[in-house]
Design an enzyme around this catalytic site. Sequence first.
Site, mmCIF file in Angstrom:
data_model
loop_
_atom_site.group_PDB
_atom_site.id
_atom_site.type_symbol
_atom_site.label_atom_id
_atom_site.label_comp_id
_atom_site.label_asym_id
_atom_site.label_seq_id
_atom_site.Cartn_x
_atom_site.Cartn_y
_atom_site.Cartn_z
ATOM 1 N N ASP A 152 -22.353 -60.722 36.991
ATOM 2 C CA ASP A 152 -21.506 -59.562 37.230
ATOM 3 C C ASP A 152 -22.019 -58.827 38.466
ATOM 4 O O ASP A 152 -23.227 -58.581 38.594
ATOM 5 C CB ASP A 152 -21.536 -58.634 36.005
ATOM 6 C CG ASP A 152 -20.532 -57.508 36.106
ATOM 7 O OD1 ASP A 152 -19.447 -57.647 35.522
ATOM 8 O OD2 ASP A 152 -20.834 -56.498 36.770
ATOM 9 N N GLU B 212 -14.928 -58.692 38.277
ATOM 10 C CA GLU B 212 -16.098 -59.039 39.088
ATOM 11 C C GLU B 212 -17.080 -59.919 38.319
ATOM 12 O O GLU B 212 -18.237 -60.062 38.703
ATOM 13 C CB GLU B 212 -16.805 -57.775 39.570
ATOM 14 C CG GLU B 212 -17.449 -56.937 38.486
ATOM 15 C CD GLU B 212 -16.514 -55.903 37.879
ATOM 16 O OE1 GLU B 212 -17.022 -54.881 37.381
ATOM 17 O OE2 GLU B 212 -15.287 -56.112 37.910
#
Length: 323
Positions: A177, A220
């Site tokens: 992430d 993301e």
Amino acid sequence: MTRILVVDDHEDNVELLRARLAARGYEIETARDGLEALERVHARAPDLILLDVMMPKLDGIEVVRRLKGNPELPFIPIIMQTALETTEDKVEGLDAGADDYITKPIDFAELEARVKSLLRIKALQEELATANAALRRMSQTDGLTGIDNRRHIEERLTEMFEHSARLNEPLAVVMCDVDHFKSVNDTLGHQAGDAVLRQVADVLRHTAREIDRVGRYGGEEFIVLLPGANLDDAMAFAERVRERVAGRAFAYDGGEVRRTLSAGAAAWPHPEIRHQEALVHAADQALYVAKETGRNRVVAYDSPTFRAHVRPEAADGAAAAAR
């Protein structure tokens, strides 16, 4: 130039067909029996085959069966030619897989028309195959980053997990992430955010082995499947990715921005991981701990760090979900 393979054991027939077809602009290759025809096709597949039925060593019917039964060959139109005119003979050839039939003595105007017709069909088949391949890639690929999308990466995970379970080989998953990604979109705009995601995907792709699979899991968040890798391998991979992301500036139209990356790793076999969804969940839980303990770090599922920073009820819940 369009290539036609003429297969006939009579030299006069071969030379006549060669002359007539070459005059129409076709490149002609020849074979004198069925076995030689198969060798030539496997060496270099022609665009069309004009095939005699009655031949020594291997007759035309068997040649058709072998060619049409080979899934590794492209679509090659086959016109069978024979002096036999009974319906049964024609049906046998068509049932074997021939695409058309012409009888001897050959009417060359008819032959030319049949050749053109089958070559048009072949061109349409190739266009359709190209279009289907493009659609398949689109359905499997994340449009922004060019890596696997979530649906496809989950399908690959199912395949890999079943393979690992069958052969008792390890399988690892890394969840990644981008840290503080929202602030990129909020302060620099979504185009800058998109540029960061594309470049992070490039880092993952270039760090991964050829057998690994890299996918965008959402937003993301990225996922990497590492077949044959244990937890130590996954941690080493994730650490390399983390260092490369932290050590570079991400360029966008208007400037550069730096960001870090957090990752969680998990591997099978593990007593608390019974299926592929559990493996992803375990890696995701480890990623959560990496984010909660300061970001820009890699955490392994069920490690001392993981246990120390997951609330007891959360740890129990993670174990229950894994089971």
